[in-house]
Design a protein around this motif. Sequence first.
Motif, short mmCIF file in Angstrom:
data_model
loop_
_atom_site.label_atom_id
_atom_site.label_comp_id
_atom_site.label_asym_id
_atom_site.label_seq_id
_atom_site.Cartn_x
_atom_site.Cartn_y
_atom_site.Cartn_z
N LYS A 1 0.81 -1.22 0.00
CA LYS A 1 0.00 0.00 0.00
C LYS A 1 0.85 1.27 0.00
O LYS A 1 0.51 2.26 -0.64
CB LYS A 1 -0.92 0.01 1.23
N HIS A 2 1.94 1.25 0.77
CA HIS A 2 2.82 2.41 0.84
C HIS A 2 4.17 1.93 1.36
O HIS A 2 4.23 1.10 2.27
CB HIS A 2 2.26 3.48 1.79
N ASN B 1 6.46 3.85 2.82
CA ASN B 1 6.79 4.57 4.05
C ASN B 1 5.92 4.04 5.19
O ASN B 1 4.69 4.08 5.10
CB ASN B 1 6.57 6.07 3.84
N LYS C 1 3.37 6.61 6.78
CA LYS C 1 2.26 6.91 5.87
C LYS C 1 1.40 5.67 5.64
O LYS C 1 0.19 5.79 5.41
CB LYS C 1 2.81 7.47 4.56
N HIS C 2 2.02 4.50 5.70
CA HIS C 2 1.24 3.26 5.60
C HIS C 2 0.27 3.15 6.77
O HIS C 2 -0.89 2.76 6.61
CB HIS C 2 2.20 2.06 5.59
N LEU D 1 -2.61 5.48 6.21
CA LEU D 1 -3.46 5.02 5.12
C LEU D 1 -4.28 3.80 5.47
O LEU D 1 -5.44 3.66 5.05
CB LEU D 1 -2.60 4.73 3.88
N ASN E 1 3.69 -1.45 7.88
CA ASN E 1 4.05 -2.24 6.70
C ASN E 1 5.26 -3.13 6.93
O ASN E 1 5.69 -3.85 6.02
CB ASN E 1 4.29 -1.34 5.48
N HIS F 1 0.31 -2.04 -6.45
CA HIS F 1 0.33 -0.76 -5.74
C HIS F 1 -0.83 0.10 -6.23
O HIS F 1 -0.95 0.38 -7.43
CB HIS F 1 1.66 -0.04 -6.00
N THR G 1 -0.31 8.32 -2.76
CA THR G 1 0.69 7.32 -3.17
C THR G 1 1.31 7.65 -4.53
O THR G 1 1.82 6.77 -5.22
CB THR G 1 0.07 5.91 -3.23
N GLU H 1 8.77 8.53 -3.33
CA GLU H 1 8.29 7.32 -2.63
C GLU H 1 8.06 6.17 -3.59
O GLU H 1 8.31 5.00 -3.24
CB GLU H 1 7.03 7.66 -1.84
#
Length: 241
Positions: free
Chosen positions: A134-135, A137, A140-141, A144, A149, A170, A177, A182
């Motif tokens: 998903k991300h 970082n 930030k994951h 979100l 993660n 992704h 995103t 990133e």
Amino acid sequence: MTQARVHSFETFGAVDGPGVRFIVFLQGCRMRCAYCHNPETWDMAQGTLYSPQEILQRALRYKAYWNNGGGITVSGGEALLQIDFLIEFFTLCHENGINTCLDTSGNPFTREEPFFSKFRKLCSVTDLFLLDIKHINDEKHRELTGCSNKNILDLAQYLSGNGKHMWIRHVLVPGITTDREELTQLRTFIDTLHGIDRAEVLPYHTMGVPMYKKLGIPYRLEGVRTPTAEEIKEAEMILKG
């Protein structure tokens, strides 16, 4: 004999693995992704109970269409929450010469027992993993999805080190995103892995919004647009190379 809580079936899936596939959508997920398009799958107590044999019998009606690498994909929700069923079902599929694919976000993965021994057994009967990242970082994951993660990236590394085939997926969400730096970090991580057959960019869409209203769940991405063709192209250039 185990039973799975099933949300729904798709008989002619064309995007969740190679070829034409019968897809089983299992119930239950711990992640709360802001863009999730099927929040009705979150509740682990919902769904209809099926045994592996019952699902296989249903799927075999469509076996004639499984040419060119087709077969059965189990998705969710998060299918790994029902790992005992997955092991039994995929073992049954392999006994019948059926290609197996698992679509997962990896959230339940841990190297702790008893999950880890079960996961290793599952790997032996899974031909392909579709892994959603998903991300890249972690902070930030968490924003979100509500979850870290770190164990998801560890899952990718475990599969890589054990000769398993993967598609990395992704979801591209404008302003969340789509950051080029990133995306490049995600590509750098993917480049450290073995067994990556494909990297896919899945454009964000809003088709699930009516279900949030029906369930009375606030939709956190209200007003976020879908990505432009240029944004999709740039992301694909970075992730696919």
